[in-house]
Motif scaffolding. Sequence first.
Motif, PDB file in Angstrom:
ATOM      1  N   VAL A   1       0.829  -1.201   0.000  1.00 57.09           N
ATOM      2  CA  VAL A   1       0.000   0.000   0.000  1.00 57.09           C
ATOM      3  C   VAL A   1       0.867   1.256   0.000  1.00 57.09           C
ATOM      4  CG1 VAL A   1      -1.792   1.280   1.240  1.00 57.09           C
ATOM      5  CG2 VAL A   1      -1.807  -1.239   1.245  1.00 57.09           C
TER       6      VAL A   1
ATOM      7  N   ALA B   1      -4.240   5.172   0.723  1.00 60.80           N
ATOM      8  CA  ALA B   1      -5.565   4.590   0.907  1.00 60.80           C
ATOM      9  C   ALA B   1      -6.530   5.673   1.343  1.00 60.80           C
ATOM     10  CB  ALA B   1      -5.530   3.465   1.946  1.00 60.80           C
TER      11      ALA B   1
ATOM     12  N   GLY C   1     -10.519   0.528   6.021  1.00 58.42           N
ATOM     13  CA  GLY C   1     -10.000   0.882   4.706  1.00 58.42           C
ATOM     14  C   GLY C   1     -10.587   0.082   3.569  1.00 58.42           C
ATOM     15  N   TRP C   2     -11.051   0.787   2.528  1.00 60.12           N
ATOM     16  CA  TRP C   2     -11.605   0.173   1.318  1.00 60.12           C
ATOM     17  C   TRP C   2     -10.765   0.502   0.085  1.00 60.12           C
ATOM     18  CZ3 TRP C   2     -17.283  -1.230   0.741  1.00 60.12           C
ATOM     19  CH2 TRP C   2     -17.875  -1.491   1.983  1.00 60.12           C
ATOM     20  N   ASP C   3     -10.374   1.766  -0.060  1.00 60.83           N
ATOM     21  CA  ASP C   3      -9.587   2.197  -1.225  1.00 60.83           C
ATOM     22  C   ASP C   3      -8.122   1.818  -1.064  1.00 60.83           C
ATOM     23  OD1 ASP C   3     -11.657   3.628  -2.571  1.00 60.83           O
ATOM     24  OD2 ASP C   3     -11.339   5.358  -1.264  1.00 60.83           O
ATOM     25  N   VAL C   4      -7.463   1.542  -2.184  1.00 62.19           N
ATOM     26  CA  VAL C   4      -6.023   1.319  -2.130  1.00 62.19           C
ATOM     27  C   VAL C   4      -5.371   1.706  -3.443  1.00 62.19           C
ATOM     28  CG1 VAL C   4      -6.128  -1.097  -2.910  1.00 62.19           C
ATOM     29  CG2 VAL C   4      -4.207  -0.341  -1.500  1.00 62.19           C
TER      30      VAL C   4
ATOM     31  N   HIS D   1     -11.306  -2.846  -1.699  1.00 59.11           N
ATOM     32  CA  HIS D   1     -11.382  -3.950  -0.750  1.00 59.11           C
ATOM     33  C   HIS D   1     -12.761  -3.869  -0.100  1.00 59.11           C
ATOM     34  CE1 HIS D   1     -10.593  -6.623   2.539  1.00 59.11           C
ATOM     35  NE2 HIS D   1      -9.278  -6.677   2.340  1.00 59.11           N
TER      36      HIS D   1
ATOM     37  N   THR E   1      -7.483  -1.792   3.995  1.00 57.64           N
ATOM     38  CA  THR E   1      -6.390  -1.223   3.197  1.00 57.64           C
ATOM     39  C   THR E   1      -5.594  -0.168   3.948  1.00 57.64           C
ATOM     40  OG1 THR E   1      -7.854   0.448   2.236  1.00 57.64           O
ATOM     41  CG2 THR E   1      -7.661  -1.656   1.063  1.00 57.64           C
ATOM     42  N   HIS E   2      -6.041   0.185   5.151  1.00 58.41           N
ATOM     43  CA  HIS E   2      -5.273   1.125   5.968  1.00 58.41           C
ATOM     44  C   HIS E   2      -4.181   0.336   6.688  1.00 58.41           C
ATOM     45  CE1 HIS E   2      -8.974   4.017   6.114  1.00 58.41           C
ATOM     46  NE2 HIS E   2      -8.459   3.882   4.910  1.00 58.41           N
TER      47      HIS E   2
ATOM     48  N   ALA F   1      -2.099  -5.113   1.825  1.00 56.03           N
ATOM     49  CA  ALA F   1      -3.503  -5.495   1.767  1.00 56.03           C
ATOM     50  C   ALA F   1      -3.672  -6.585   0.721  1.00 56.03           C
ATOM     51  CB  ALA F   1      -4.383  -4.297   1.419  1.00 56.03           C
TER      52      ALA F   1
ATOM     53  N   ALA G   1      -5.768   7.057  -4.983  1.00 56.88           N
ATOM     54  CA  ALA G   1      -6.497   6.394  -3.903  1.00 56.88           C
ATOM     55  C   ALA G   1      -7.867   7.011  -3.666  1.00 56.88           C
ATOM     56  CB  ALA G   1      -5.685   6.432  -2.619  1.00 56.88           C
TER      57      ALA G   1
END
Length: 299
Positions: A34, A37, A61-64, A88, A97-98, A102, A122
């Motif tokens: 990562v 994020a 966390g969803w975005d990466v 994610h 994703t944080h 990930a 991100a």
Amino acid sequence: MRAVVVDGFGGPEQVRVAEVEVPRPGAGQVRVRVRAAGVNPVDGAVRAGVFGGAGQRIGLGWDVAGEIDEVGPGVEGWTPGSRVVGLHYGTVKPLGTHAEYAVLDASAVAAAPESVDAAVAAALPLSGLTAARALDLLGLGSGDSVLITGAAGSVGGIAVQLAARAGLVVTALAGEGDEELVRSLGAKEFVPRGAEPAGPVDGVLDAAVLGAAALGFVRDGGAYVGLIPGAAPAAERGVRVVEQEVAADGAELGRLVGLVDAGELTLRVGRTFGLAEAAEAHAVLAAPGTRGRVVLTVA
């Protein structure tokens, strides 16, 4: 590795960085190193306990955006070193994703845009896929009118751009100080928050979750799309009411990446924080008036 988690529900003070084992990709999965994020409202909802999971350690966390560093069995088309963005999906999960690494399904990632850095990239996956899916569900065609509430937000701002690109006549509902911004994104008309549009529209994309008030702006037989499952108002006057739920979709994400690289889709980052500053990022996310995605960066 370091990962952002919550062990109990509440405000930003619940967010902490824990030392956890580095995850390994399974069949059909990839592991991403990562680099950045996004921090989304859904992360705040998870932290507050909206989705349950009491007694569990929950990863956020969803975005990466980052680089693939390991591929699982059966994965084709991706190799270590590939720069990617991905979504994610999932509310209550042990890792998100944080984190420094990930694991995502290979079908959930797309090649990262070449024209922006990881922090900007991100900001795309969750907001972009949400906006694109919502517009698709509205089912409107070129020349039709659409009202987008929360048009100055991350989802709303992308929706304005995608709708205008599709030939829709966009009315943007946002704060009084956001008129210049939303018009620059492609809105033809502007309605300040608390006011009503001049007349009914063919469809509403309700990014601000106004519910019944936004439904009232739709013409008889039109369409309304809400972004939060279970929060949509009851249908009336023949208006088609749809509750959309985002899905991880690497192919659609790749299409959006193409628009970014073509200069046809602008992504906005408000503030960036290091992973160790995740609690502060959550506090900023919860504050009113934040414009642009809050992003965690990982060295």
